[in-house]
Design an enzyme around this catalytic site. Structure first.
Site, PDB file in Angstrom:
ATOM      1  N   ARG A  73       0.835  -1.212   0.000  1.00 26.16           N
ATOM      2  CA  ARG A  73       0.000   0.000   0.000  1.00 26.16           C
ATOM      3  C   ARG A  73       0.869   1.260   0.000  1.00 26.16           C
ATOM      4  O   ARG A  73       0.532   2.267  -0.637  1.00 26.16           O
ATOM      5  CB  ARG A  73      -0.924   0.011   1.231  1.00 26.16           C
ATOM      6  CG  ARG A  73      -1.957  -1.099   1.298  1.00 26.16           C
ATOM      7  CD  ARG A  73      -2.829  -1.251   0.095  1.00 26.16           C
ATOM      8  NE  ARG A  73      -3.786  -2.355   0.234  1.00 26.16           N
ATOM      9  CZ  ARG A  73      -3.513  -3.631  -0.089  1.00 26.16           C
ATOM     10  NH1 ARG A  73      -2.334  -3.986  -0.558  1.00 26.16           N
ATOM     11  NH2 ARG A  73      -4.451  -4.561   0.046  1.00 26.16           N
ATOM     12  N   GLU A 120       2.225   1.608  -3.459  1.00 25.35           N
ATOM     13  CA  GLU A 120       1.137   2.043  -4.344  1.00 25.35           C
ATOM     14  C   GLU A 120       0.931   3.550  -4.228  1.00 25.35           C
ATOM     15  O   GLU A 120       0.813   4.259  -5.233  1.00 25.35           O
ATOM     16  CB  GLU A 120      -0.134   1.299  -3.943  1.00 25.35           C
ATOM     17  CG  GLU A 120      -1.325   1.567  -4.848  1.00 25.35           C
ATOM     18  CD  GLU A 120      -2.534   0.725  -4.426  1.00 25.35           C
ATOM     19  OE1 GLU A 120      -2.621  -0.452  -4.837  1.00 25.35           O
ATOM     20  OE2 GLU A 120      -3.387   1.225  -3.656  1.00 25.35           O
ATOM     21  N   SER A 140      15.563  15.063   0.202  1.00 27.01           N
ATOM     22  CA  SER A 140      16.642  14.128   0.504  1.00 27.01           C
ATOM     23  C   SER A 140      16.099  12.903   1.231  1.00 27.01           C
ATOM     24  O   SER A 140      15.200  13.015   2.074  1.00 27.01           O
ATOM     25  CB  SER A 140      17.686  14.799   1.388  1.00 27.01           C
ATOM     26  OG  SER A 140      18.699  13.856   1.737  1.00 27.01           O
TER      27      SER A 140
END
Lengths: 162, 162, 162, 162, 162, 162, 162, 162, 162, 162
Positions: free
Chosen positions: D90, D93, D116
């Site tokens: 997840r 995603e 960064s």
């Protein structure tokens, strides 16, 4: 840029097809190996100033702007799906299955180094086997490049830095 | 064989750790670049007969059989997952994003050829930037190799064949 | 968007070709490194307001809308097949084979951190080797970035949350 | 070396399990973020000399040689199959689907640069949503790094060379 | 089974190492090409009943059960990471970049067919180039196999079926 | 269908560019998070009936048919090469390297479950670090979803079947 | 070139569709196997001079330039996504799951060699099973190719070289 | 950790095998779906405190330490080669070929959202088809999760920050 | 051919959109499952002669040539990037994580065989869960196919051969 | 579990080797096809109760516990590197290059359906070609499976649900 290469190559191929000449004949007329002259016509190798007039003579239909483009250093590339063609897969199969043996023989016979693929010649020849049947002979002939021992005193770029 | 390499390298690393010496110190004592001496200790480069006594002196704990193995041409390899480490990914990122520009500058400044990765030097240095902060400087210094024009008359292996 | 980038870059390249100038000359005239000016012309780096007039002067054929587009932050990308070209493969080979050594030398000489690929300089130079032959020298010069120890008291975004 | 890392981490995890402490408690006792203390225990981050005594106090069962190993810069890595776990997928995603938007907002609000991942903080928090249900809040807090314009005069390594 | 192959090959290599003989010498004593004898010792090719006594004579330390195993048809395979070694990558590079030209020359000079990788010879030789430097010559020599036109009347298995 | 999405998104982007508004301003005017409003404009999220009039007001140049298309559920997707851009790679790097720690902290603090990527909020913020420098703060805020224990008596679809 | 192949094949297919003939009928009229005639029409096999008049008779709508193109050696290729189609996946599944058994039976019944895919026939037939239901029978019939023992004395290309 | 999971699962399977019970029987005795009880035994789902006594009763041979381990949240994973098994490939084939239709029907019938794989039930049943033959019925039953509209005012984590 | 499929499907979708009908309504009017009628409209399934008049009645705007094309067996395929969409990924996640359990339950309850994906039904339904919330129910219903024991006497094609 | 399979198979192979029998002989004695009996011995197919006594008679050295394990439904799998072996690659090459033609002939001769790989026979035979040379004949004989039209009234699982 890749698109440009595709259309350039297809224009060159059309000229060759119209001329009716084979790579063998073009090799003969230009003094290049048959594989190399094919590479030049596919923009996989640069046409040298010395070879350009010979190619122009061999393929008079070649437009001058194509000749000029052929004299530029190409971006070398290939279609990864090319390996699906059995003629090309067999070559790859041989290299991958024989590779480790070839490397070790180079180590034994030459030392710790490799065969250059840049200072390199390649040709395809036809011979009769011991059974009298045709055989394809592909020769890879590359300069032996030994690995440099990286001594600080020989690293010129480092000398300048200090 | 890969398994052999892993255990050899881990034995060499243990000797280095015990010695308490850095790659910088080993480079100093052997006259090799810092990157190259690290490669020798990882079996990514061959230890030359000339450098062997210096390494023995620098790392007296190194068993003789390891020294002998280090003098053989290695199979060069790397763990593909190495690229996950940010220090190594940044190098790869730079090469892939700047690669096309580097290639075209080589073409303009040298001709149709490449930088050799065999006749090659590499070092890591520390400099102060214009802001006074530390900077890592990595130098790649390789022989320029021009592509050979493959003229049949220069292909010695082919001459012999006919 | 990628399509846009391709056509923008090919328009810029055409202007450069017509100008007959090399990256070396453009670097000279803009005060940028040769690799960086090539990146700007490939939309791999942003043209700064300060450098824009110098580039306009160096390439007067550059249309104003292209100059404006060049001043936008680009999406950085590369063709994955680029690695097929031997000039670029050699760079990648060096990075992957030397990467672990470079990382460990950075650790020994600087601490637990990396070379930035953002606060970063790159140039290509030509030097003569100890054998008098041309060598390609590529310099990667990046700020050293130490890993931050993530103390809760220094995490400003977390302070705000509580 | 990877094998070493696996066995080190599993020894550290056993100590933590025996202690019965959560990452939240260890974070509290060491002053580190909960994610960072977990990273230290997985050898994905280095234990600083300052934090070492606090961790020793929090996990008295930790053998001294493990503590010393934890103070070395690790090779950062992950199991690529990790992404199969739904909790981790997840996250991935979200990053891949929202990534382009995040990049463009950074460009608009900060300029041509990145967040960064080295000068970086990460924490996991629990909040109640507007519906009174628990929510997981993950915070990524990284230094803004602007792309450097690569002017030759600022490239110190190049200055030295000339 | 793969595990078996690995341990067999490593036992054979140990015998060769102890004998102090090179592949060139073994080739000489067995009448096989240098690459082929290396393949036999790596279980990439079957040892023929005719060659077995010559190999036994050349490598008297070879235990009889290894000789018997070497006379079985092997499962041919290779480590995909082999391609990381520069000596092997250069071969692959040549095949992939020159492949399409080689295929088209076979088509022009022989017809619609391929070079067999089964009825096939391979050797590595050393020659002096026109510049007097060592060159590696790799020869691939395979039977030409024309594609069969699949006429129903010639498909014996089909004849039987009807 | 993908082609349709590409051309829709590029039409929407053109409207935004002409308006001169940033995502921050559009977020302000629509009451959406900055990341979410960017997602809506990239057809990665659906424009709700409630938000549509606010977006129309914010971007009066938006044609009505585009507004209607934006109100349809999109097919969510991304260009896999997006990960080449350093700004996006750093996010992915953080997720993959920190993922296992984040998962285990969720397990300890919430139970056996995950952070939803559907009932989910995301925003990008700018804060000053303890060193006074700009920092990018990305917040992922998703509902905690516990894994259901699959008791037969609670599986309604199964109840119906029997 | 690939693009050319696609348009050639689609032109040929249109002629076939208009003719209303099946591959079975074309096989009958040309004396080729049903699979082979389909391959010829997809430019996966070359149309022989002998078969050309029969195909012209069977498909009178075929323009002469297509016939000529069909007589050239094709680049053999396939769309890798083809494997998604269940009819084709089942074939691949059978080959991969049964492959090792097939190889070992060839070794036992023929020796150390393979079934050629070049001197090769393929046909699809319909039979009734013992339960009276239709069955698809696919026959692969290829010449047995024994691995050559690579004796130096039989390597003609090498003989010539010395 | 993965290694731990493998040996745990294999210990649990041995207990099940000895018990002679099927998943159907275990499902009956624990009140869980047949698929879920199998997942628990493969450490792909957590054993709840409520179900633990029932499983102990059903499988009295289960050692207590395994039961405790089964009550921890697992790392969910699978062997990617699993897809080679035809029983599992067919499922994947169905999902990939029908996926787009399923998604669009969810959009039409429920709105812009997905089926949860976390608040989720799965079972395998046997029914007789209209032809009287056995059919496998697999039911996926997951909570409908609508995409949240990300309004700033509902983003609790953001509220806290300001 | 793939290009043809894309344009056919997009023409069919346009007709559906204009009709304002949902897949549920089309399923009702044609007597097909909702998933199947969607597959027919995406050219992932063939329109049967029996169903054609019902579809014509349901979608009178459908041109007759499209109807004819829909009655041909399609090449079944899918865009591999489809899996990026969360609605489709969740399905894939369930299949891969639950696959091994499903296979073993089929083995226990039916024997050594699989669920057919060809003699197969699929539908999407909406139910209320025990908490009164909407749930998506996907049903996969395929014929059980036992592996055949391959007895020579039952292999009809082999009988014919001898 | 995979590890179990590997050791089981290697134990079975040892029994076969000791017996000195070929697959052809085992096929003869068990009444199975040669490919199928090889699959049984590799745990790629289940040994039926009917065939078990025949196999016990043919291979008396087979321990009873192996026989029992061979009667369980196996997890079907293969080593993906198997495709490197030329004997297996040629099969795959044939399937991928001829696949589309085979599919279309099945469509023309049978309808919209596939060849089952489950209700399936496979055998390897030796025939003499028209040139008198040995040929390998591989027969795939699978039941024709037509795609079901998914009518709601025939979906039994759905009937039950309503």
């Amino acid at each position: 840029m890749e698109t440009t290469k595709v259309s350039t190559v297809s224009a060159i191929q059309a000229v060759k097809r119209k001329s009716g000449k084979t790579f063998a004949e073009l090799a003969q007329e230009t003094g290049l190996t048959n594989v190399y002259v094919a590479q030049v016509l596919k923009r996989q190798a640069r046409l040298s100033p010395e070879a350009a007039p010979k190619l122009r003579a061999a393929l008079p239909g070649l437009p001058e702007d194509l000749v000029h483009e052929m004299m530029e250093p190409p971006r070398r590339s290939y279609d990864p799906l090319l390996i699906q063609d059995p003629a090309i897969y067999r070559l790859n199969e041989a290299v991958m299955h024989f590779g480790e043996s070839i490397k070790e023989i180079i180590n034994e016979d030459f030392g710790d180094g490799i065969m250059s693929a840049i200072d390199f010649f390649c040709s395809v020849d036809k011979v009769k086997g011991v059974d009298g049947k045709d055989r394809v002979v592909i020769t890879f002939d590359g300069k032996y490049l030994p690995y440099t021992e990286q001594k600080s005193e020989n690293m010129v770029s480092k000398q300048n830095k200090e």
